[in-house]
Write a protein that holds these residues in place. Structure first.
Motif: not given
Length: 244
Positions: A123-124, A127, A131
């Motif tokens: 998940t990190h 992200a 970004q």
């Protein structure tokens, strides 16, 4: 200094482009060399632009004349000149945009690989990927898009520097009545104004009208100067002299 710091793509048949063919015919291979010198110079700049005022210094540096360099910049549609202040190559900008996008993707792939190696959660990682990729592309594209938009705006302006006017659209009678009510508190003269300019094809003197509201304000200001110019044997009718 990274090894691809000054990299840009270069078509092997660039010399066969009609613009370059004309350049070579008129200035010889020296002109073609000046063209690539300018492209390489633009590639070295952070925003891929170069000041027009620095052309003489650039010419001295590469042992040619400022006149020849200006000729290459201005005469063959190989460069875009903005307000006689800076010039740039739209072709180079497009190539560098693609190059920067690919480099951002490769960089992000490396970050994801390091994140996986050090146990960062999926998940990190997702992200981080979204970004960083979005930020990298937006930052690189912003200056290029800004230059392209400003170039189009500059091309839409007449060369004498005046603003391009929009086409005049004749108002409706209700719109005229509303405006007269606003500027003089009554719509008494609105129909007279509307009929007069409708009859003369919405012209101010001999020229097409540009701003009917300005003409309406002038009509109101000149109202005390209007005279009675038409009479008949049965009745007299007040008419208004044309406004220029």
């Amino acid at each position: 200094m990274s090894k691809d710091c000054y990299y840009f793509t270069h078509d092997s048949n660039a010399k066969d482009d009609p613009k370059c063919v004309l350049l070579i015919e008129q200035l010889g291979m020296e002109g073609y060399g000046i063209y690539w010198m300018l492209v390489e110079t633009l590639r070295d700049q952070p925003d891929y632009t170069y000041p027009v005022a620095n052309i003489p210094a650039l010419a001295r540096r590469y042992n040619t004349s400022a006149e020849k360099v200006r000729t290459v910049v201005y005469n063959y549609e190989l460069f875009t000149v903005k307000e006689d202040r800076i010039f740039f190559s739209e072709s180079l900008n497009r190539r560098m945009q693609l190059f920067n996008e690919r480099r951002a993707k490769r960089s992000e792939a490396g970050r994801l690989g390091n994140a996986a190696r050090w146990g960062v959660s999926q998940t990190h990682r997702n992200a981080m990927a979204m970004q960083s990729q979005s930020l990298a592309i937006k930052v690189k594209e912003s200056k290029i898009k800004k230059l392209s938009n400003e170039s189009k705006e500059s091309a839409d302006k007449p060369r004498n520097g005046t603003s391009k006017r929009t086409a005049f659209v004749a108002p409706e009678i209700e719109e005229v009545k509303g405006f007269f009510l606003t500027i003089c508190g009554t719509e008494t003269d609105a129909e007279c104004f509307y009929d007069h300019f409708t009859a003369n094809g919405w012209r101010a003197g001999r020229n097409p009208m540009k701003d009917w509201k300005a003409a309406a304000r002038n009509w109101v200001r000149r109202k005390p100067d209007f005279t009675n110019v038409k009479t008949s044997s049965h009745e007299s009718k007040r008419t208004y002299e044309p406004l220029d």
